[in-house]
Design an enzyme around this catalytic site. Sequence first.
Site, PDB file in Angstrom:
ATOM      1  N   HIS A 283       0.797  -1.137  -0.016  1.00  0.00           N
ATOM      2  CA  HIS A 283       0.005  -0.041  -0.094  1.00  0.00           C
ATOM      3  C   HIS A 283       0.765   1.242  -0.076  1.00  0.00           C
ATOM      4  O   HIS A 283       0.621   2.200  -0.686  1.00  0.00           O
ATOM      5  CB  HIS A 283      -1.012   0.190   1.240  1.00  0.00           C
ATOM      6  CG  HIS A 283      -2.183  -0.725   1.049  1.00  0.00           C
ATOM      7  ND1 HIS A 283      -2.154  -2.148   1.241  1.00  0.00           N
ATOM      8  CD2 HIS A 283      -3.438  -0.470   1.109  1.00  0.00           C
ATOM      9  CE1 HIS A 283      -3.384  -2.601   0.875  1.00  0.00           C
ATOM     10  NE2 HIS A 283      -4.365  -1.646   0.784  1.00  0.00           N
TER      11      HIS A 283
ATOM     12  N   HIS B  80       0.497  -3.441   9.227  1.00  0.00           N
ATOM     13  CA  HIS B  80       1.859  -3.300   9.047  1.00  0.00           C
ATOM     14  C   HIS B  80       2.644  -2.621  10.327  1.00  0.00           C
ATOM     15  O   HIS B  80       2.111  -1.591  10.843  1.00  0.00           O
ATOM     16  CB  HIS B  80       2.341  -2.432   7.649  1.00  0.00           C
ATOM     17  CG  HIS B  80       1.832  -3.130   6.524  1.00  0.00           C
ATOM     18  ND1 HIS B  80       2.486  -4.054   6.028  1.00  0.00           N
ATOM     19  CD2 HIS B  80       1.037  -2.891   5.663  1.00  0.00           C
ATOM     20  CE1 HIS B  80       2.184  -4.633   4.872  1.00  0.00           C
ATOM     21  NE2 HIS B  80       1.224  -3.945   4.540  1.00  0.00           N
TER      22      HIS B  80
END
Length: 360
Positions: free
Chosen positions: A127, A174
């Site tokens: 991302h 993350h």
Amino acid sequence: MAALLRSLQDSQLVARFQRRCGLFPAPDSGAAPEAHEQKYIVKNYFYYYLFRFSAALGQEVFYITFLPFTHWNIDPYLSRRLVLIWVLVMYVGQIAKDILKWPRPSSPPVVKLEKRVMAEFGMPSTHAMAATALSFTLLISTMDRYQYPFVLGLAMAVLFSTLVCLSRIYTGMHTVLDVLGGILVTALLIVLTYPAWALMDCLDSASPLFLVCIIVVPFILCYNYPVSEYYSPTRADTTTVLAAGTGMIIGFWINHFFHLVSKPAEPLPVIQNIPPLTTDKLVLGLTKFTVGIVLILSVRQLVQNLSLQVLFSWFKVVTRNKEARRRLEIEVPYKFVTYTSVGICATTFVPMLHKFLGLL
């Protein structure tokens, strides 16, 4: 340095960021939770909706709308560069995940808001890579094509990529190190590939042999994707990205070879002022976008169903067996054929339909 890297990879750092933004795990009620279900408490809905929206800017729904919209309504020249860089960074990021095999933040203490990608590894954040690549490729590519305040463009690129990066920490997907690693890898790829960007603009005038390579090489890369100990959507996502990019490149080549679009003058002209957005242009743009998306989704569904039927019949698999879709010999071909068709449709057939309907 090692201590710093360990601290950036610590799940507690992610949890502290979530708590600062008002996201807390719900107290344990004692009932057995469903698989991958985690209850949480939101105390700051501004950050909650901001980062959930920002996370969506790095998902398929954004790519399948933003990239075609750019091609149909803004500038095909820009969409071509965006697609090529997007495909490159996504492939590098996805394959790096399955080579490094770094885990995602642990839960507890982290609250995880997304379920689909929990089976994937964490390093680097694709991302973060995609958001950084798209925003700064767009900035670099428009500097010598459109006249606008550079500081404004830089601020928008930084804002977009920052929101997406922070959303990956907020959603618990993350660690800080995953996000920083994604940004640094993308920056390196942009620097290394920038001298070849002008060459990328000439791919649509390559020989027909180029088409063979652009189909065969991505398919081989997808089919020989690193094998994981358990199933994750990484291979399917990588195939989708490479196939969509392949289809769009083929579409650009078809447009040039059959003279379906006029080639811009060389050197590419500088537009002194960005045309103002009027009501007529807004309506026209939304109409073109709606027509294009309907055609793309129709082609996607049709080709997907046909390719699955052919593959199920070939390998003698029960049609309604969802697990069969995950088999290598079925997943990669049907994904590749489906999204290659989508890419060709978006760059060739949708503009032809726009022209037929008088929308150009």
